[in-house]
Enzyme design. Structure first.
Site, PDB file in Angstrom:
ATOM      1  N   THR A  36     -35.667 -18.190 -43.572  1.00 25.89           N
ATOM      2  CA  THR A  36     -35.934 -19.448 -44.269  1.00 25.89           C
ATOM      3  C   THR A  36     -34.638 -19.855 -44.968  1.00 25.89           C
ATOM      4  OG1 THR A  36     -36.496 -18.401 -46.374  1.00 25.89           O
ATOM      5  CG2 THR A  36     -38.298 -18.658 -44.759  1.00 25.89           C
ATOM      6  N   THR A 121     -43.703  -7.888 -58.382  1.00 31.36           N
ATOM      7  CA  THR A 121     -42.938  -8.385 -59.523  1.00 31.36           C
ATOM      8  C   THR A 121     -43.687  -8.172 -60.833  1.00 31.36           C
ATOM      9  OG1 THR A 121     -42.159 -10.448 -60.539  1.00 31.36           O
ATOM     10  CG2 THR A 121     -43.928 -10.652 -58.964  1.00 31.36           C
ATOM     11  N   ASP A 122     -42.932  -8.121 -61.920  1.00 37.03           N
ATOM     12  CA  ASP A 122     -43.567  -8.020 -63.249  1.00 37.03           C
ATOM     13  C   ASP A 122     -44.292  -9.314 -63.622  1.00 37.03           C
ATOM     14  OD1 ASP A 122     -41.326  -9.618 -63.693  1.00 37.03           O
ATOM     15  OD2 ASP A 122     -40.493  -8.378 -65.297  1.00 37.03           O
ATOM     16  N   GLU A 123     -44.010 -10.407 -62.894  1.00 39.33           N
ATOM     17  CA  GLU A 123     -44.628 -11.695 -63.247  1.00 39.33           C
ATOM     18  C   GLU A 123     -46.130 -11.696 -63.046  1.00 39.33           C
ATOM     19  OE1 GLU A 123     -42.827 -15.273 -61.996  1.00 39.33           O
ATOM     20  OE2 GLU A 123     -40.815 -14.423 -61.981  1.00 39.33           O
ATOM     21  N   TYR A 148     -46.269 -19.098 -57.593  1.00 35.31           N
ATOM     22  CA  TYR A 148     -45.542 -17.930 -57.080  1.00 35.31           C
ATOM     23  C   TYR A 148     -46.186 -16.630 -57.561  1.00 35.31           C
ATOM     24  CZ  TYR A 148     -42.211 -14.088 -57.174  1.00 35.31           C
ATOM     25  OH  TYR A 148     -41.656 -12.841 -57.059  1.00 35.31           O
ATOM     26  N   LYS A 152     -48.276 -13.538 -55.583  1.00 33.95           N
ATOM     27  CA  LYS A 152     -47.826 -12.138 -55.611  1.00 33.95           C
ATOM     28  C   LYS A 152     -48.946 -11.244 -56.155  1.00 33.95           C
ATOM     29  CE  LYS A 152     -44.396 -10.580 -54.657  1.00 33.95           C
ATOM     30  NZ  LYS A 152     -43.876 -10.110 -53.339  1.00 33.95           N
ATOM     31  N   LYS A 187     -31.171 -19.265 -57.943  1.00 36.88           N
ATOM     32  CA  LYS A 187     -31.627 -18.408 -59.031  1.00 36.88           C
ATOM     33  C   LYS A 187     -30.672 -18.491 -60.218  1.00 36.88           C
ATOM     34  CE  LYS A 187     -35.271 -16.569 -56.864  1.00 36.88           C
ATOM     35  NZ  LYS A 187     -35.099 -16.698 -55.451  1.00 36.88           N
TER      36      LYS A 187
HETATM   37  P1  NAD Z   1     -35.388 -14.046 -51.428  1.00 36.91           P
HETATM   38  O1  NAD Z   1     -36.052 -15.384 -51.511  1.00 36.91           O
HETATM   39  O2  NAD Z   1     -33.947 -13.914 -51.704  1.00 36.91           O
HETATM   40  O3  NAD Z   1     -35.655 -13.419 -49.981  1.00 36.91           O
HETATM   41  C1  NAD Z   1     -36.859 -13.540 -49.301  1.00 36.91           C
HETATM   42  C2  NAD Z   1     -36.622 -13.233 -47.817  1.00 36.91           C
HETATM   43  O4  NAD Z   1     -37.876 -13.299 -47.142  1.00 36.91           O
HETATM   44  C3  NAD Z   1     -35.687 -14.239 -47.136  1.00 36.91           C
HETATM   45  O5  NAD Z   1     -34.743 -13.569 -46.325  1.00 36.91           O
HETATM   46  C4  NAD Z   1     -36.621 -15.083 -46.284  1.00 36.91           C
HETATM   47  O6  NAD Z   1     -36.010 -15.587 -45.106  1.00 36.91           O
HETATM   48  C5  NAD Z   1     -37.718 -14.070 -45.958  1.00 36.91           C
HETATM   49  N1  NAD Z   1     -39.000 -14.711 -45.653  1.00 36.91           N
HETATM   50  C6  NAD Z   1     -39.618 -15.698 -46.346  1.00 36.91           C
HETATM   51  N2  NAD Z   1     -40.777 -16.041 -45.737  1.00 36.91           N
HETATM   52  C7  NAD Z   1     -40.886 -15.236 -44.658  1.00 36.91           C
HETATM   53  C8  NAD Z   1     -41.872 -15.090 -43.629  1.00 36.91           C
HETATM   54  N3  NAD Z   1     -42.962 -15.866 -43.615  1.00 36.91           N
HETATM   55  N4  NAD Z   1     -41.672 -14.156 -42.681  1.00 36.91           N
HETATM   56  C9  NAD Z   1     -40.558 -13.376 -42.687  1.00 36.91           C
HETATM   57  N5  NAD Z   1     -39.586 -13.480 -43.610  1.00 36.91           N
HETATM   58  C10 NAD Z   1     -39.756 -14.397 -44.583  1.00 36.91           C
HETATM   59  O7  NAD Z   1     -36.269 -13.125 -52.393  1.00 36.91           O
HETATM   60  P2  NAD Z   1     -35.847 -11.866 -53.272  1.00 36.91           P
HETATM   61  O8  NAD Z   1     -35.430 -12.336 -54.612  1.00 36.91           O
HETATM   62  O9  NAD Z   1     -34.948 -11.001 -52.485  1.00 36.91           O
HETATM   63  O10 NAD Z   1     -37.256 -11.153 -53.427  1.00 36.91           O
HETATM   64  C11 NAD Z   1     -37.686 -10.187 -52.467  1.00 36.91           C
HETATM   65  C12 NAD Z   1     -38.996  -9.587 -52.929  1.00 36.91           C
HETATM   66  O11 NAD Z   1     -38.843  -8.982 -54.205  1.00 36.91           O
HETATM   67  C13 NAD Z   1     -40.124 -10.610 -53.085  1.00 36.91           C
HETATM   68  O12 NAD Z   1     -41.319 -10.020 -52.639  1.00 36.91           O
HETATM   69  C14 NAD Z   1     -40.176 -10.871 -54.576  1.00 36.91           C
HETATM   70  O13 NAD Z   1     -41.472 -11.260 -54.979  1.00 36.91           O
HETATM   71  C15 NAD Z   1     -39.811  -9.502 -55.116  1.00 36.91           C
HETATM   72  N6  NAD Z   1     -39.193  -9.480 -56.460  1.00 36.91           N
HETATM   73  C16 NAD Z   1     -38.105 -10.255 -56.725  1.00 36.91           C
HETATM   74  C17 NAD Z   1     -37.491 -10.164 -57.973  1.00 36.91           C
HETATM   75  C18 NAD Z   1     -36.252 -10.978 -58.300  1.00 36.91           C
HETATM   76  O14 NAD Z   1     -35.747 -10.878 -59.409  1.00 36.91           O
HETATM   77  N7  NAD Z   1     -35.695 -11.749 -57.387  1.00 36.91           N
HETATM   78  C19 NAD Z   1     -38.019  -9.306 -58.944  1.00 36.91           C
HETATM   79  C20 NAD Z   1     -39.141  -8.546 -58.633  1.00 36.91           C
HETATM   80  C21 NAD Z   1     -39.706  -8.622 -57.382  1.00 36.91           C
HETATM   81  O1  TDX Z   2     -30.919 -23.224 -63.868  1.00 40.80           O
HETATM   82  C1  TDX Z   2     -31.717 -22.457 -64.425  1.00 40.80           C
HETATM   83  N1  TDX Z   2     -31.743 -22.415 -65.785  1.00 40.80           N
HETATM   84  C2  TDX Z   2     -32.592 -21.593 -66.474  1.00 40.80           C
HETATM   85  O2  TDX Z   2     -32.579 -21.603 -67.717  1.00 40.80           O
HETATM   86  C3  TDX Z   2     -32.605 -21.584 -63.681  1.00 40.80           C
HETATM   87  C4  TDX Z   2     -32.596 -21.594 -62.178  1.00 40.80           C
HETATM   88  C5  TDX Z   2     -33.441 -20.738 -64.392  1.00 40.80           C
HETATM   89  N2  TDX Z   2     -33.445 -20.755 -65.761  1.00 40.80           N
HETATM   90  C6  TDX Z   2     -34.307 -19.804 -66.488  1.00 40.80           C
HETATM   91  C7  TDX Z   2     -35.735 -19.709 -66.027  1.00 40.80           C
HETATM   92  C8  TDX Z   2     -36.083 -18.256 -66.329  1.00 40.80           C
HETATM   93  O3  TDX Z   2     -36.468 -18.122 -67.678  1.00 40.80           O
HETATM   94  O4  TDX Z   2     -33.743 -18.507 -66.253  1.00 40.80           O
HETATM   95  C9  TDX Z   2     -34.762 -17.512 -66.119  1.00 40.80           C
HETATM   96  C10 TDX Z   2     -34.642 -16.843 -64.761  1.00 40.80           C
HETATM   97  O5  TDX Z   2     -34.991 -17.819 -63.779  1.00 40.80           O
HETATM   98  P1  TDX Z   2     -35.112 -17.463 -62.221  1.00 40.80           P
HETATM   99  O6  TDX Z   2     -33.821 -16.919 -61.732  1.00 40.80           O
HETATM  100  O7  TDX Z   2     -35.693 -18.646 -61.528  1.00 40.80           O
HETATM  101  O8  TDX Z   2     -36.117 -16.230 -62.241  1.00 40.80           O
HETATM  102  P2  TDX Z   2     -37.643 -16.047 -62.762  1.00 40.80           P
HETATM  103  O9  TDX Z   2     -38.388 -17.318 -62.746  1.00 40.80           O
HETATM  104  O10 TDX Z   2     -37.599 -15.254 -64.025  1.00 40.80           O
HETATM  105  O11 TDX Z   2     -38.231 -15.133 -61.555  1.00 40.80           O
HETATM  106  C11 TDX Z   2     -37.413 -14.082 -61.003  1.00 40.80           C
HETATM  107  O12 TDX Z   2     -37.817 -12.821 -61.467  1.00 40.80           O
HETATM  108  C12 TDX Z   2     -39.051 -12.334 -61.046  1.00 40.80           C
HETATM  109  C13 TDX Z   2     -37.460 -14.125 -59.473  1.00 40.80           C
HETATM  110  O13 TDX Z   2     -37.066 -15.403 -59.019  1.00 40.80           O
HETATM  111  C14 TDX Z   2     -38.829 -13.766 -58.974  1.00 40.80           C
HETATM  112  O14 TDX Z   2     -38.826 -13.686 -57.559  1.00 40.80           O
HETATM  113  C15 TDX Z   2     -39.206 -12.414 -59.545  1.00 40.80           C
HETATM  114  O15 TDX Z   2     -40.537 -12.121 -59.203  1.00 40.80           O
END
Ligand code: NAD
Ligand code: TDX
Length: 339
Positions: A36, A121-123, A148, A152, A187
């Protein structure tokens, strides 16, 4: 274990995990990723082709998922729609990927009796007050806020039901906010780093008091690897590295580390329903499985991440303009309080 299926392995945390597995084991990896907007095959560049195979496809495709799951010893399910702001704009891919996609994987793992680890996720626990001494534990009731986090949460509950009803050999981990290389510029942290590199002021939602509990993606990988090897079947493990910081503190640290005045940022429209604070108590993972984070100095990890974005512009540049264009449209609209 000889072969692992990693869904979402071309995304941020999934690709970090694939790099970790290749560097720390002999296990071969099949990545299933839809590529994606958030997926990027370049995040797997340089990995040995005889150990890592990328299959481009959808986790909600039952036939494909069945064929891939039957050839592996374990599945680690990272694939998801992962961005809260996008889920407020259009929740439908969140339901399809996070709920239906998880269901398809669970059915395939059940059919072939394959070990399954679910990334969450902790969310799912909702949020905490700023002055609340409490942190999330494995016993905290589910209370998700956004499309979201609710999808989850639903996917976690499917996993628990498949363990109880069908004896699936599954574990779940719920991790706090990750940072590190290969994170999409939508992000918070990469958005602000690349804004500064582009001469744009960082954008802070609302007053910036919201707190996130930051962990380096590499520490998330080592924790997942530990749970996969030694976790108790049916158990949930919270992953966190005691990294609580307000968004304002993070923006100020980025500006300072990049040689800018620490007040050179802009307040923008707040996120509707914005969760106030997340905080993880990872005692179970540490005492039961002996896991410890390596990146305990947040500023050092942040500084290394800034260096990575400086050195890898060709990785993030193609997504930057479209991402900022989308944000500009949202941030121009006056805030409406959600009910
Ligand atoms: P990301 O958005 O960077 O990556 C998601 C990946 O999944 C992408 O490569 C995308 O192409 C793929 N994808 C999406 N839909 C798909 C589908 N239908 N089939 C196959 N592939 C698909 O996300 P991330 O930040 O790396 O998060 C990965 C996992 O970790 C998620 O399950 C998220 O909920 C969890 N998580 C993320 C965070 C965070 O801080 N980013 C924290 C805790 C848990
Ligand atoms: O431009 C910004 N300014 C800002 O203040 C953006 C993009 C975010 N924010 C704030 C929102 C949140 O309080 O920063 C914090 C972090 O934002 P995100 O990076 O969007 O993360 P969050 O919504 O906390 O969720 C992330 O952590 C838990 C991941 O995206 C999720 O996938 C994971 O489950």
């Amino acid at each position: 274990m000889r072969k692992l299926l990693v869904t979402g392995g071309a995304g941020f945390i999934g690709s970090n995990f694939v790099h970790f597995v290749v560097a720390n084991s002999d296990v071969d990896v099949v990545v299933l990723d839809k590529l994606t907007y958030a997926g990027n095959a370049a995040s797997l560049a340089g990995l040995p082709e005889d150990r890592v195979r990328l299959v481009v496809g959808d986790v909600a495709d039952a036939c494909l998922v069945d064929a891939l799951v039957r050839e592996v010893d374990a599945v680690v399910h990272y694939a998801a729609e992962s961005h809260n702001d996008n889920s407020l704009d259009d929740p439908s891919p969140f339901v399809e990927t996070n709920l239906v996609g998880t269901f398809r994987l669970l059915e395939a793992a059940r059919a072939h009796d394959v070990r399954y680890h679910h990334i969450s996720t902790d969310e799912v626990y909702g949020d905490l007050d700023l002055d609340d001494p409490a942190r999330f534990t494995e016993e905290t009731p589910y209370n998700p806020s956004s499309p979201y986090s609710s999808t989850k949460a639903g996917s976690d509950l499917l996993v628990r039901a498949w363990v109880r009803s069908f004896g699936l050999r599954a574990t779940i981990s719920n991790c706090s906010n990750n940072y590190g290389p290969y994170q999409h510029v939508e992000k918070f942290i990469p958005r602000q780093i690349t804004n500064v590199l582009d001469g744009i002021e960082p954008k802070l939602y609302g007053d910036g008091r919201n707190v996130r509990d930051w962990i380096h993606a590499d520490d998330h990988s080592s924790a997942v690897w530990t749970v996969l090897q030694h976790g108790r079947i049916g158990e949930t493990y919270l992953i966190g590295a005691d990294g609580e910081q307000s968004n304002k503190e993070v923006v100020e640290a980025i500006l300072r580390l990049m040689g800018q005045p620490s007040d050179a940022y802009e307040h923008v429209r707040d996120r509707p329903g914005h969760d106030l604070r997340y905080a993880i108590d990872s005692t179970r993972l540490r005492t039961e499985l002996g896991w410890r984070p390596r990146y305990t100095d947040f500023e050092a990890g942040l500084s290394a991440t800034i260096d990575w974005y400086r050195s890898n512009e060709e990785w993030w540049r193609p997504s930057k303009a479209a991402t900022e264009h989308k944000y500009a449209a949202v941030e121009a609209v006056p805030a409406v309080q959600p009910r």
